[in-house]
Design a protein around this motif. Structure first.
Motif, PDB file in Angstrom:
ATOM      1  N   ILE A  53       0.871  -1.171   0.000  1.00 46.00           N
ATOM      2  CA  ILE A  53       0.000   0.000   0.000  1.00 46.00           C
ATOM      3  C   ILE A  53       0.908   1.221   0.000  1.00 46.00           C
ATOM      4  O   ILE A  53       1.572   1.505   0.998  1.00 46.00           O
ATOM      5  N   GLY A  54       0.969   1.908  -1.137  1.00 42.19           N
ATOM      6  CA  GLY A  54       1.800   3.099  -1.262  1.00 42.19           C
ATOM      7  C   GLY A  54       0.954   4.330  -0.992  1.00 42.19           C
ATOM      8  O   GLY A  54      -0.124   4.481  -1.568  1.00 42.19           O
ATOM      9  N   ILE A  55       1.447   5.200  -0.107  1.00 44.04           N
ATOM     10  CA  ILE A  55       0.649   6.368   0.272  1.00 44.04           C
ATOM     11  C   ILE A  55       1.427   7.660   0.058  1.00 44.04           C
ATOM     12  O   ILE A  55       2.523   7.830   0.584  1.00 44.04           O
ATOM     13  N   ASP A  56       0.815   8.543  -0.729  1.00 43.50           N
ATOM     14  CA  ASP A  56       1.279   9.918  -0.871  1.00 43.50           C
ATOM     15  C   ASP A  56       0.406  10.722   0.092  1.00 43.50           C
ATOM     16  O   ASP A  56      -0.771  10.944  -0.186  1.00 43.50           O
ATOM     17  N   PRO A  57       0.948  11.108   1.263  1.00 46.24           N
ATOM     18  CA  PRO A  57       0.103  11.739   2.285  1.00 46.24           C
ATOM     19  C   PRO A  57      -0.299  13.169   1.924  1.00 46.24           C
ATOM     20  O   PRO A  57       0.261  13.773   1.034  1.00 46.24           O
ATOM     21  N   GLY A  58      -1.239  13.665   2.638  1.00 51.89           N
ATOM     22  CA  GLY A  58      -1.686  15.045   2.433  1.00 51.89           C
ATOM     23  C   GLY A  58      -3.089  15.102   1.880  1.00 51.89           C
ATOM     24  O   GLY A  58      -3.645  14.104   1.421  1.00 51.89           O
ATOM     25  N   ILE A  59      -3.662  16.295   1.904  1.00 48.70           N
ATOM     26  CA  ILE A  59      -5.039  16.516   1.463  1.00 48.70           C
ATOM     27  C   ILE A  59      -5.256  16.077   0.019  1.00 48.70           C
ATOM     28  O   ILE A  59      -6.269  15.511  -0.333  1.00 48.70           O
ATOM     29  N   SER A  60      -4.282  16.344  -0.838  1.00 48.73           N
ATOM     30  CA  SER A  60      -4.447  15.999  -2.257  1.00 48.73           C
ATOM     31  C   SER A  60      -3.705  14.716  -2.615  1.00 48.73           C
ATOM     32  O   SER A  60      -3.506  14.415  -3.784  1.00 48.73           O
ATOM     33  N   GLY A  61      -3.290  13.937  -1.618  1.00 43.50           N
ATOM     34  CA  GLY A  61      -2.551  12.703  -1.853  1.00 43.50           C
ATOM     35  C   GLY A  61      -3.428  11.568  -2.355  1.00 43.50           C
ATOM     36  O   GLY A  61      -4.601  11.757  -2.688  1.00 43.50           O
ATOM     37  N   SER A  62      -2.841  10.389  -2.396  1.00 42.62           N
ATOM     38  CA  SER A  62      -3.545   9.196  -2.875  1.00 42.62           C
ATOM     39  C   SER A  62      -3.022   7.954  -2.174  1.00 42.62           C
ATOM     40  O   SER A  62      -1.948   7.971  -1.573  1.00 42.62           O
ATOM     41  N   ILE A  63      -3.790   6.879  -2.301  1.00 41.93           N
ATOM     42  CA  ILE A  63      -3.422   5.586  -1.733  1.00 41.93           C
ATOM     43  C   ILE A  63      -3.468   4.564  -2.867  1.00 41.93           C
ATOM     44  O   ILE A  63      -4.479   4.433  -3.549  1.00 41.93           O
ATOM     45  N   VAL A 103      -6.883   5.179  -4.936  1.00 41.68           N
ATOM     46  CA  VAL A 103      -7.952   6.077  -4.503  1.00 41.68           C
ATOM     47  C   VAL A 103      -7.349   7.413  -4.077  1.00 41.68           C
ATOM     48  O   VAL A 103      -6.266   7.453  -3.505  1.00 41.68           O
ATOM     49  N   GLU A 104      -8.067   8.478  -4.394  1.00 41.17           N
ATOM     50  CA  GLU A 104      -7.647   9.786  -3.918  1.00 41.17           C
ATOM     51  C   GLU A 104      -7.841   9.823  -2.417  1.00 41.17           C
ATOM     52  O   GLU A 104      -8.720   9.147  -1.875  1.00 41.17           O
ATOM     53  N   MET A 105      -7.015  10.605  -1.743  1.00 44.75           N
ATOM     54  CA  MET A 105      -7.098  10.694  -0.286  1.00 44.75           C
ATOM     55  C   MET A 105      -8.503  11.151   0.116  1.00 44.75           C
ATOM     56  O   MET A 105      -8.963  12.204  -0.325  1.00 44.75           O
ATOM     57  N   ILE A 136       4.743   4.752   3.338  1.00 41.74           N
ATOM     58  CA  ILE A 136       4.274   6.136   3.410  1.00 41.74           C
ATOM     59  C   ILE A 136       5.441   7.055   3.059  1.00 41.74           C
ATOM     60  O   ILE A 136       6.547   6.883   3.578  1.00 41.74           O
ATOM     61  N   GLU A 137       5.162   8.016   2.187  1.00 40.56           N
ATOM     62  CA  GLU A 137       6.209   8.975   1.856  1.00 40.56           C
ATOM     63  C   GLU A 137       6.566   9.764   3.111  1.00 40.56           C
ATOM     64  O   GLU A 137       5.697  10.310   3.779  1.00 40.56           O
ATOM     65  N   GLN A 138       7.855   9.785   3.440  1.00 39.24           N
ATOM     66  CA  GLN A 138       8.355  10.489   4.631  1.00 39.24           C
ATOM     67  C   GLN A 138       8.437  11.972   4.306  1.00 39.24           C
ATOM     68  O   GLN A 138       9.338  12.401   3.606  1.00 39.24           O
ATOM     69  N   VAL A 139       7.470  12.715   4.777  1.00 37.13           N
ATOM     70  CA  VAL A 139       7.380  14.131   4.435  1.00 37.13           C
ATOM     71  C   VAL A 139       7.994  14.999   5.523  1.00 37.13           C
ATOM     72  O   VAL A 139       8.085  14.596   6.678  1.00 37.13           O
ATOM     73  N   ARG A 199      -5.560  13.080 -16.175  1.00 32.27           N
ATOM     74  CA  ARG A 199      -5.640  14.495 -15.794  1.00 32.27           C
ATOM     75  C   ARG A 199      -4.350  14.934 -15.106  1.00 32.27           C
ATOM     76  O   ARG A 199      -3.691  14.138 -14.443  1.00 32.27           O
ATOM     77  N   LYS A 200      -4.028  16.202 -15.258  1.00 32.33           N
ATOM     78  CA  LYS A 200      -2.822  16.730 -14.630  1.00 32.33           C
ATOM     79  C   LYS A 200      -2.848  16.545 -13.108  1.00 32.33           C
ATOM     80  O   LYS A 200      -1.837  16.246 -12.494  1.00 32.33           O
ATOM     81  N   LYS A 201      -4.037  16.655 -12.515  1.00 34.11           N
ATOM     82  CA  LYS A 201      -4.138  16.503 -11.062  1.00 34.11           C
ATOM     83  C   LYS A 201      -3.943  15.058 -10.599  1.00 34.11           C
ATOM     84  O   LYS A 201      -3.864  14.791  -9.406  1.00 34.11           O
ATOM     85  N   ASP A 202      -3.829  14.128 -11.545  1.00 37.85           N
ATOM     86  CA  ASP A 202      -3.592  12.726 -11.198  1.00 37.85           C
ATOM     87  C   ASP A 202      -2.133  12.443 -10.860  1.00 37.85           C
ATOM     88  O   ASP A 202      -1.763  11.297 -10.611  1.00 37.85           O
ATOM     89  N   SER A 203      -1.306  13.489 -10.815  1.00 37.45           N
ATOM     90  CA  SER A 203       0.102  13.277 -10.473  1.00 37.45           C
ATOM     91  C   SER A 203       0.247  12.742  -9.044  1.00 37.45           C
ATOM     92  O   SER A 203       1.201  12.018  -8.749  1.00 37.45           O
ATOM     93  N   ASN A 204      -0.710  13.048  -8.168  1.00 39.49           N
ATOM     94  CA  ASN A 204      -0.657  12.498  -6.805  1.00 39.49           C
ATOM     95  C   ASN A 204      -0.949  11.000  -6.799  1.00 39.49           C
ATOM     96  O   ASN A 204      -0.376  10.255  -6.010  1.00 39.49           O
TER      97      ASN A 204
END
Length: 164
Positions: A4-14, A26-28, A66-69, A140-145
């Protein structure tokens, strides 16, 4: 093994990644908070999204990456607090679910995919190159997350495989 790879944050994804393939992204999950309707991550929905996909699996076969932010220059105090809060919520949920967590710095996975000093959208292009069957969900460009979450999961899967 389910990664399970997670880009954390409001606009992140799982990203749910199994045996070298993307199962789902899935979007966060977020919800509105307070009078100003500011967004925050929805911890109970994150729990539901993960629970639904792991219920038939042995927890020993699951790895959460989880990305270490950390704080970035130029970011405001409030946005950094919210970002850290999201990170903490993710750690708390995974801890409560007794899922093994690993943390990867952005520089490490980006170097692996040759994305250092590239545009934010470069991760989307790289994910489409590696996983062309998933390109429809990265249009979409916003799919970079989403692409970041995919590459975080893929990075762990590939480097984990190399270590064995």
């Amino acid at each position: 093994m389910l990664v399970i790879g997670i880009d954390p944050g409001i606009s992140g994804s799982i990203c749910f990644f199994q045996d070298g393939k993307i199962i789902d992204v899935v979007e966060m999950p977020t919800m509105n908070e307070g009078k100003k309707n500011k967004k925050q991550v929805n911890g109970s929905q994150i729990f539901n999204e993960i629970s639904e996909r792991i219920k038939k699996l042995d927890k020993g076969d699951i790895k959460v990456i989880i990305e270490q932010v950390s704080a970035m220059p130029g970011q405001g105090v409030t946005s950094m607090f919210n970002f850290g809060q999201s990170f903490g919520i993710l750690k708390g949920i995974c801890s409560a679910m007794q899922l093994p967590m690993y943390f990867v710095r952005p520089a490490k996975w980006k170097k692996y995919f040759n994305l250092i000093n590239s545009e934010k959208d470069a991760s989307r292009t790289r994910a489409i190159e590696i996983f062309p069957y998933f390109s429809g969900q990265l249009s979409r460009k916003k799919d970079s997350n989403k692409a970041d979450a995919i590459l975080i999961a893929s990075f762990y899967y590939e480097t984990y495989q190399l270590k064995e």
